[in-house]
Scaffold this motif. Structure first.
Motif, PDB file in Angstrom:
ATOM      1  N   GLN A 314       0.833  -1.201   0.000  1.00  0.00           N
ATOM      2  CA  GLN A 314       0.000   0.000   0.000  1.00  0.00           C
ATOM      3  C   GLN A 314       0.872   1.257   0.000  1.00  0.00           C
ATOM      4  O   GLN A 314       0.561   2.229  -0.694  1.00  0.00           O
ATOM      5  N   ARG A 315       1.952   1.244   0.768  1.00  0.00           N
ATOM      6  CA  ARG A 315       2.844   2.414   0.780  1.00  0.00           C
ATOM      7  C   ARG A 315       3.492   2.610  -0.591  1.00  0.00           C
ATOM      8  O   ARG A 315       3.697   3.748  -1.027  1.00  0.00           O
ATOM      9  N   TRP A 316       3.816   1.520  -1.276  1.00  0.00           N
ATOM     10  CA  TRP A 316       4.395   1.628  -2.610  1.00  0.00           C
ATOM     11  C   TRP A 316       3.412   2.288  -3.575  1.00  0.00           C
ATOM     12  O   TRP A 316       3.796   3.146  -4.388  1.00  0.00           O
ATOM     13  N   CYS A 317       2.148   1.917  -3.486  1.00  0.00           N
ATOM     14  CA  CYS A 317       1.127   2.534  -4.347  1.00  0.00           C
ATOM     15  C   CYS A 317       0.993   4.023  -4.066  1.00  0.00           C
ATOM     16  O   CYS A 317       0.859   4.832  -4.991  1.00  0.00           O
ATOM     17  N   VAL A 318       1.034   4.401  -2.796  1.00  0.00           N
ATOM     18  CA  VAL A 318       0.915   5.818  -2.447  1.00  0.00           C
ATOM     19  C   VAL A 318       2.101   6.595  -3.001  1.00  0.00           C
ATOM     20  O   VAL A 318       1.948   7.719  -3.502  1.00  0.00           O
ATOM     21  N   ARG A 319       3.304   6.017  -2.930  1.00  0.00           N
ATOM     22  CA  ARG A 319       4.485   6.709  -3.457  1.00  0.00           C
ATOM     23  C   ARG A 319       4.442   6.836  -4.969  1.00  0.00           C
ATOM     24  O   ARG A 319       4.793   7.884  -5.532  1.00  0.00           O
ATOM     25  N   LYS A 320       4.009   5.782  -5.659  1.00  0.00           N
ATOM     26  CA  LYS A 320       4.070   5.772  -7.115  1.00  0.00           C
ATOM     27  C   LYS A 320       2.882   6.476  -7.763  1.00  0.00           C
ATOM     28  O   LYS A 320       3.032   7.158  -8.787  1.00  0.00           O
ATOM     29  N   PHE A 321       1.688   6.285  -7.205  1.00  0.00           N
ATOM     30  CA  PHE A 321       0.475   6.788  -7.862  1.00  0.00           C
ATOM     31  C   PHE A 321      -0.240   7.885  -7.078  1.00  0.00           C
ATOM     32  O   PHE A 321      -1.313   8.333  -7.479  1.00  0.00           O
ATOM     33  N   ARG A 322       0.351   8.299  -5.951  1.00  0.00           N
ATOM     34  CA  ARG A 322      -0.276   9.310  -5.099  1.00  0.00           C
ATOM     35  C   ARG A 322      -1.662   8.874  -4.613  1.00  0.00           C
ATOM     36  O   ARG A 322      -2.501   9.706  -4.279  1.00  0.00           O
ATOM     37  N   ALA A 323      -1.908   7.583  -4.588  1.00  0.00           N
ATOM     38  CA  ALA A 323      -3.188   7.041  -4.115  1.00  0.00           C
ATOM     39  C   ALA A 323      -2.981   5.576  -3.777  1.00  0.00           C
ATOM     40  O   ALA A 323      -2.177   4.885  -4.411  1.00  0.00           O
TER      41      ALA A 323
END
Length: 466
Positions: A314-323
């Motif tokens: 989930q943290r990876w998604c927030v970093r890459k896609f801002r969501a």
């Protein structure tokens, strides 16, 4: 002899009566034990408990309570449909494409016509709805839709969640002043921040104060999600959108914790993690002179849980896609929230001096003041909200004030001890990372084309096998 026999008979009668009384007492005690055990079982069946040390804390009503009450069940279904359209628009668009392809099956070249219609439809949608940058200028605000939404919220959302709005300030807020409402915690879906300010209960406590809701920029790029947010007068949480919303609406509401606060949010705990790393809203409050108002929503964390995706993903998604794309909320059922009691506690406004170039010391001072006021609001209202065992954890912990700011007070005025009149103490602003401009029309085309392609493949594969 007659006296002796009468004495013996009276003793026997007395013993018999005593024995009957003891039996009756034992029966009553047994009944009381059964009733007590049944009451405890009923309590545990109507509430889910979370283990906290050696204590058990009631967290929310059991999901079965929704199905017992037909009215509450219908309210939950309406909320689920709206949540589905708002938070899973990709599935809605996929179902739309699949339905159109199903209708076109009986016509020759039907798939070709549907494909052309689909591309033209979404091309026009992107061209007309993105003109004028509505995410930062609020041009798509629809008063009729807001009035209808107000009625739905009062009739459906308020009774389902048993909403209460508490105002710590004894005096009403002046609608002519500017306010920045900080909403905590984020939870899996910060649903209450989207609708509580449009209810009659809010308007009774804060007449004339109607904050614009600030949301992530990705919300204003996805169809259906962006339409609902913008029709209700929402802005994106960028600097331009923030300042325009304050200028046009006088007050805004945002979730300072952001999606970092969503990761790890759980309903079975009485510890609320509050992310304190963001200071941008404090700087804007100082530059505009807007009052800071902390808001805590009791029950927000208990309404939904997320599917058990690893936190690192989930943290990876927030970093890459801002969501956080790995989000699949569930309560009673997928996207069906638990009927958790919501208590919206609104703290006292914090007066902030208008300062063109605020120093880091001044930002840190009001940052600490804000979160200390949030803690005070939380502790003051948690018993009334039925969450007396809850506590909040600041992540990271609040920084202690520097020696130069300890003991100082900063009045609500245009000129303060650390105002623009002392430019020598002003630290240079940190360089802001610039993102490449996003062509929203291309984004919409790509998204809906992929969803349409997925629906078409499903139809072709299904027709091949069946």
């Amino acid at each position: 002899c007659e006296a002796d026999s009468s004495r013996r008979s009276s003793k026997a009668e007395l013993a018999r009566r005593r024995k009957n009384c003891e039996c009756a007492s034992e029966n009553r005690h047994g009944v009381d034990e059964k009733m007590g055990s049944k009451s405890v079982e009923n309590m545990k069946s109507n509430a889910v408990f979370a283990r906290s040390g050696e204590q058990e804390v009631p967290m929310y009503l059991h999901p079965s309570s929704v199905f017992v009450n037909p009215g509450r069940l219908m309210q939950g279904v309406v909320i689920t449909v709206l949540a589905f359209a708002l938070f899973k628009p990709d599935l809605v668009i996929f179902l739309m494409a699949h339905s159109l392809l199903t209708l076109a099956e009986s016509y020759s070249n039907g798939y070709i016509y549907v494909t052309i219609f689909w591309m033209v439809l979404w091309g026009l949608y992107g061209f007309f709805t993105y003109s004028g940058r509505p995410a930062v200028d609020g041009s798509r605000r629809w008063k009729t839709f807001i009035s209808a939404a107000n009625w739905v919220y009062d009739q459906v959302f308020v009774p389902y969640f048993s909403l209460s709005v508490v105002r710590d300030s004894e005096e009403e807020l002046d609608p002519n002043e500017k306010y920045i409402f900080g909403y905590h915690p984020h939870g899996i879906i910060p649903m209450a921040c989207q609708w509580t300010t449009l209810t009659t209960k809010w308007q009774e406590k804060f007449p004339g104060v109607q904050p614009a809701v600030l949301t992530s920029s990705i919300v204003h790029n996805i169809p259906l999600m962006r339409d609902l947010a913008q029709w209700m007068g929402g802005f994106e949480v960028s600097r331009t959108g923030f300042l325009n919303a304050l200028e046009m609406r006088k007050s805004v509401l945002l979730v300072p914790g952001g999606q970092a606060e969503m990761i790890g949010s759980r309903s079975d705990t009485n510890k609320a993690k509050i992310v304190t790393s963001h200071r941008g809203f404090i700087r804007i409050a100082l530059r505009t002179g807007a009052n800071l108002v902390p808001v805590y929503s009791f029950g927000e964390m208990q309404s939904f849980d997320n599917a058990p995706f690893p936190d690192s993903w989930q943290r990876w998604c927030v970093r890459k896609f801002r969501a956080n794309l790995l989000t699949f909320p569930y309560g009673v059922a997928p996207l069906f929230p638990r009927p958790q009691r919501f208590t919206l506690a609104v703290g006292k406004p914090i007066r902030v001096p208008k300062t063109a170039n605020p120093t880091e010391e001044l930002v840190n001072y009001y940052h600490r003041q804000y979160f200390m006021a949030l803690r005070e609001t939380f502790e003051k209202n948690k018993t009334f909200a039925g969450r007396s065992k809850d506590r909040i954890l600041f992540i990271p912990s609040l920084l202690p004030l520097g020696d130069e700011t300890k003991g100082q007070s900063y009045p609500h005025s245009a000129i303060s001890p650390l105002s623009p009149s002392t430019p020598s103490n002003t630290s240079p602003s940190r360089p802001r990372r610039r993102r490449a401009p996003l062509n929203e029309t291309i984004l919409i085309y790509t998204l809906v084309s992929l969803l349409f392609l997925a629906a078409l493949c499903l139809k072709l594969v299904g027709g091949y096998f069946f």
